[in-house]
Motif scaffolding. Structure first.
Motif, PDB file in Angstrom:
ATOM      1  N   ILE A 157      -3.036   0.152   0.048  1.00 24.88           N
ATOM      2  CA  ILE A 157      -3.741   0.124  -1.540  1.00 24.88           C
ATOM      3  C   ILE A 157      -5.900   0.149  -1.421  1.00 24.88           C
ATOM      4  CG2 ILE A 157      -4.620  -0.459  -3.251  1.00 24.88           C
ATOM      5  CD1 ILE A 157      -1.817  -0.465  -3.760  1.00 24.88           C
ATOM      6  N   TYR A 161       2.908  16.155  -4.609  1.00 24.79           N
ATOM      7  CA  TYR A 161       3.545  15.454  -3.908  1.00 24.79           C
ATOM      8  C   TYR A 161       2.621  15.388  -2.386  1.00 24.79           C
ATOM      9  CZ  TYR A 161       7.063  12.972  -6.394  1.00 24.79           C
ATOM     10  OH  TYR A 161       7.889  12.534  -7.498  1.00 24.79           O
ATOM     11  N   LEU A 219      -6.100  -2.008  -9.061  1.00 17.66           N
ATOM     12  CA  LEU A 219      -4.971  -2.797  -8.515  1.00 17.66           C
ATOM     13  C   LEU A 219      -6.267  -3.961  -7.185  1.00 17.66           C
ATOM     14  CD1 LEU A 219      -2.222  -0.621  -7.003  1.00 17.66           C
ATOM     15  CD2 LEU A 219      -2.504  -2.949  -8.664  1.00 17.66           C
ATOM     16  N   LEU A 220      -7.470  -3.239  -6.793  1.00 15.21           N
ATOM     17  CA  LEU A 220      -8.291  -3.946  -6.112  1.00 15.21           C
ATOM     18  C   LEU A 220      -9.309  -4.858  -7.227  1.00 15.21           C
ATOM     19  CD1 LEU A 220      -9.783  -0.478  -4.054  1.00 15.21           C
ATOM     20  CD2 LEU A 220      -7.894  -2.724  -3.442  1.00 15.21           C
ATOM     21  N   PHE A 225      -9.071 -10.434   3.098  1.00 13.23           N
ATOM     22  CA  PHE A 225      -8.485 -10.912   2.100  1.00 13.23           C
ATOM     23  C   PHE A 225      -6.956  -9.754   1.476  1.00 13.23           C
ATOM     24  CE2 PHE A 225      -6.420 -13.042  -1.267  1.00 13.23           C
ATOM     25  CZ  PHE A 225      -5.540 -14.346  -0.719  1.00 13.23           C
ATOM     26  N   ILE A 226      -7.886  -9.090   1.006  1.00 11.70           N
ATOM     27  CA  ILE A 226      -6.805  -7.877   0.443  1.00 11.70           C
ATOM     28  C   ILE A 226      -5.892  -6.926   1.752  1.00 11.70           C
ATOM     29  CG2 ILE A 226      -7.195  -5.279  -0.447  1.00 11.70           C
ATOM     30  CD1 ILE A 226      -8.909  -6.598  -2.470  1.00 11.70           C
ATOM     31  N   ARG A 284      -4.076 -10.145   4.028  1.00 20.83           N
ATOM     32  CA  ARG A 284      -3.722 -11.103   2.933  1.00 20.83           C
ATOM     33  C   ARG A 284      -2.130 -10.539   2.343  1.00 20.83           C
ATOM     34  NH1 ARG A 284      -4.659 -16.889   3.540  1.00 20.83           N
ATOM     35  NH2 ARG A 284      -2.334 -16.903   3.243  1.00 20.83           N
ATOM     36  N   VAL A 285      -2.593  -9.709   1.875  1.00 16.93           N
ATOM     37  CA  VAL A 285      -2.027  -9.174   0.417  1.00 16.93           C
ATOM     38  C   VAL A 285      -1.967  -8.421   0.999  1.00 16.93           C
ATOM     39  CG1 VAL A 285      -2.650  -8.045  -1.456  1.00 16.93           C
ATOM     40  CG2 VAL A 285      -4.220  -9.694  -1.001  1.00 16.93           C
ATOM     41  N   GLU A 286      -0.109  -8.397   0.376  1.00 14.52           N
ATOM     42  CA  GLU A 286       0.786  -7.156   1.109  1.00 14.52           C
ATOM     43  C   GLU A 286       0.457  -5.948   0.535  1.00 14.52           C
ATOM     44  OE1 GLU A 286       5.187  -8.846   0.918  1.00 14.52           O
ATOM     45  OE2 GLU A 286       4.051  -9.655  -0.849  1.00 14.52           O
ATOM     46  N   PHE A 287       1.062  -4.920   1.460  1.00 13.09           N
ATOM     47  CA  PHE A 287       0.540  -3.828   1.255  1.00 13.09           C
ATOM     48  C   PHE A 287      -1.460  -3.160   0.544  1.00 13.09           C
ATOM     49  CE2 PHE A 287       4.721  -3.703   0.233  1.00 13.09           C
ATOM     50  CZ  PHE A 287       5.376  -2.542   1.299  1.00 13.09           C
ATOM     51  N   GLY A 288      -2.059  -4.731   1.123  1.00  7.94           N
ATOM     52  CA  GLY A 288      -3.450  -4.933   0.186  1.00  7.94           C
ATOM     53  C   GLY A 288      -4.421  -3.812   1.148  1.00  7.94           C
ATOM     54  N   LEU A 310       0.078  13.964  -2.181  1.00  6.06           N
ATOM     55  CA  LEU A 310       0.430  12.114  -1.546  1.00  6.06           C
ATOM     56  C   LEU A 310       0.254  12.373   0.139  1.00  6.06           C
ATOM     57  CD1 LEU A 310      -0.061   9.895  -3.496  1.00  6.06           C
ATOM     58  CD2 LEU A 310       2.985   9.777  -3.860  1.00  6.06           C
ATOM     59  N   PHE A 319       1.819  -5.587  -3.462  1.00  4.22           N
ATOM     60  CA  PHE A 319       0.230  -5.997  -4.252  1.00  4.22           C
ATOM     61  C   PHE A 319       0.081  -6.867  -5.140  1.00  4.22           C
ATOM     62  CE2 PHE A 319      -3.538  -5.404  -5.860  1.00  4.22           C
ATOM     63  CZ  PHE A 319      -4.036  -5.311  -4.642  1.00  4.22           C
ATOM     64  N   PHE A 329      -7.531  -7.308  -9.212  1.00  4.81           N
ATOM     65  CA  PHE A 329      -7.068  -8.617  -9.102  1.00  4.81           C
ATOM     66  C   PHE A 329      -7.523  -8.913  -8.459  1.00  4.81           C
ATOM     67  CE2 PHE A 329      -3.698  -8.116 -12.125  1.00  4.81           C
ATOM     68  CZ  PHE A 329      -3.969  -6.363 -13.006  1.00  4.81           C
ATOM     69  N   TYR A 330      -8.077  -8.386  -7.254  1.00  2.18           N
ATOM     70  CA  TYR A 330      -8.344  -9.226  -6.038  1.00  2.18           C
ATOM     71  C   TYR A 330     -10.387  -9.339  -5.840  1.00  2.18           C
ATOM     72  CZ  TYR A 330      -3.665 -10.236  -5.238  1.00  2.18           C
ATOM     73  OH  TYR A 330      -2.310 -10.100  -4.919  1.00  2.18           O
ATOM     74  N   PRO A 350      -0.691 -13.631  -2.522  1.00  4.18           N
ATOM     75  CA  PRO A 350      -0.607 -14.916  -1.279  1.00  4.18           C
ATOM     76  C   PRO A 350      -0.068 -16.304  -1.261  1.00  4.18           C
ATOM     77  CG  PRO A 350      -2.162 -13.153  -0.589  1.00  4.18           C
ATOM     78  CD  PRO A 350      -2.048 -12.561  -2.162  1.00  4.18           C
TER      79      PRO A 350
END
Lengths: 353, 158
Positions: free
Chosen positions: A84, A242, A55-56, A73-74, A77-81, A245, B46, A58-59, B50
């Motif tokens: 993550i 779990y 996922l990381l 920025f992650i 600005r990024v949602e839930f960044g 987690l 994610f 991606f940005y 944005p």
């Protein structure tokens, strides 16, 4: 309908063989069974690293100019960044901790004996790879702390006799930590190490599957019950996951991983700089050794010592058993306690001093 | 009901056991499903990039007058998008959005036909931005061109 689909798939994939395997796999139940869970926890956390790391990607932008800003920025600005990235950092640390617990549990239950020598060796290499992930991933946000930690780390690698300077140059992609280093560490972190690790994890898990779970030598075979792996042990393992987690989520949310300041190659090293906790014991040991012992350079002596210990540790299945193949329990347990105490004490000292 | 009590009324007991098992299975499956959803939701959010606000651009420089010969064109930056600046003759200048209305390629000026041409799918526009041939569905947006001293300025039409 479902039966038809299952049958169609079974014909082509041979699912029934897997089902057969799952039905027959068992786990021994005894006083040390709980330690079996740590291998699974390590694997689970590795899975989290794969998912959050992807996922990381991606940005994240692996350049000196944009690396730090892309992580910021992650996080901003990024949602839930923030979540993550924080999970990726925390999970990395918990993963290394779980791997150490897993390793020591294998030592103290003497599970390294025949026929599990290769399982042990692949596990030790995997631990080394995890440390490599930690070292390479630490630099990627390109902040002040990681920049100087990498300078020091590469320098330490560089003081290995004969091949040291070459290793340091290859690691850094030049004579100093800079733009080429970041690209290299990125390639190592997201491509080279994951490929090697995937292959070794597969080998490790297949070996565990092939040889079954080891029972500690002090438990008489007649006293050991067997638990079905599926679903009994598996569901317990998932419950433990779990739990892991939940701990991970809580840590990531309550103590979000900091980003720090952007690395500045022309600033002085910040006060109190030190490596990640899993390198602290070695770091502190190197600090204690005087600059010269006899005619040998102190750092060299320390490194040689670490090398000897690491190789000896990887060869545990060789010296840890007697001619009859039984564990030398006293010797190995003693060595294990010595190593564990050394690591814990020196890690704490490294923090405090 | 304890197993001892069961022996006399086995059928009901088995039914109870089955009911309990079914319910537990549903709870387990439902819990697994709910946690999957709770993992996937942040992941999907994610991945949604944005919004990065770009400053609205109304004007861009097209370079010096003497840099562009008559009957030639060049691409200039207009904010984050390309614009096509054409010097039709010594005194006549034209400018358009260089983004082909068909599939987003960047168009170019053809001095042989004195038309605007898109290399991707052979679309052509005339010097007013109207489609002459090929697949483009809409004309190119035309910009205004002004000469300030020896500088060419491309700007959005009011």
């Amino acid at each position: 309908m479902t039966a038809k689909i299952t049958h169609w798939l079974d014909d082509r994939l041979g699912l029934s063989a897997i089902r057969e395997l799952a039905a027959h796999k068992t786990v021994p139940v005894h006083s040390a069974t709980r330690w079996y869970y740590f291998g699974g926890i390590t694997l689970f956390l590795f899975g989290i690293q794969v998912v959050t790391g992807t996922l990381l990607l991606f940005y994240y932008r692996p350049t000196v100019a944009e690396g730090f800003d892309s992580v910021r920025f992650i996080m901003t600005r990024v949602e839930f960044g923030w979540l993550i990235r924080s999970i990726h950092s925390w999970s990395a640390n918990l993963l290394i901790f779980a791997a150490f617990v897993h390793m020591f549990s294998v030592v103290f239950t003497h599970a390294y004996r025949r026929p599990r020598e290769l399982t042990w060796a692949s596990g030790i290499i995997l631990l080394g790879l995890m440390l490599g992930f930690g070292f390479s991933g630490y630099l990627l946000p390109w902040n002040q702390i990681s920049y100087f930690a990498t300078k020091v780390g590469a320098d330490v690698a560089g003081s290995t006799p004969v091949i040291g300077p070459a290793i340091a140059r290859i690691l850094r992609g030049g004579n100093d930590v800079g733009a080429p280093t970041l690209t290299r560490f990125f390639a190592l972190h997201v491509m080279v190490l994951p490929m090697i690790t995937a292959a070794l994890v597969a080998l490790h898990v297949i070996l565990v599957q092939k040889n079954g779970m080891s029972t500690p030598p002090w438990i008489p075979p007649s006293r050991v019950r067997q638990m079905k792996f599926f679903p009994n042990f598996f569901l317990r393992e998932v419950m433990v996951w779990y739990g892991a987690l939940a701990v991970l989520g809580a840590l990531a949310a309550i103590f979000p991983w900091e980003l720090g300041e952007k690395a500045d190659p022309f600033a002085s090293a910040p006060k109190g700089i030190r490596p990640e906790w899993y390198f602290l014991a070695q770091f502190y040991t190197l600090k204690l050794i005087p600059s010269h012992v006899g005619f040998i350079e102190g750092e060299l002596l320390g490194l040689a010592g670490f090398g000897v210990v690491a190789v000896a540790w990887a060869l545990l299945p060789v010296w840890g058993v007697n001619r009859a193949g039984e564990a030398r329990t006293r010797l190995v347990t003693g060595a294990g306690i010595f190593l564990a105490v050394y690591l814990v004490v020196f890690t704490i000292l490294g923090y405090v001093k | 009901m304890t197993p001892d009590e069961c022996s006399g009324q086995c059928k009901q007991c088995t039914n109870n056991g089955e009911n309990r098992r079914t319910m537990l299975s549903w709870l387990l499956g439902g819990g697994a499903l709910a946690s999957m959803v709770s993992f996937l939701y942040p992941v999907i959010r994610f991945l949604n990039p944005p919004l990065v606000t770009e400053a609205a651009v109304n004007e861009a420089s097209g370079g010096k007058v003497q840099d562009l010969k008559p009957n030639s064109g060049k691409i200039v930056r207009f904010g984050s998008k390309p614009a096509l600046l054409v010097r039709v003759s010594d005194t006549e200048w034209k400018a358009f959005s260089a983004v082909c209305t068909h599939l987003n390629c960047t168009v170019q000026y053809r001095d042989s036909t004195q038309q605007i041409w898109c290399a991707c799918h052979n679309g052509t526009y005339d010097m007013n931005g109207r489609v002459v041939s090929g697949p483009p569905p809409n004309p190119l947006e035309e910009y205004a061109v002004n000469i300030r001293g020896d500088e060419v300025v491309v700007s959005k039409r009011a």
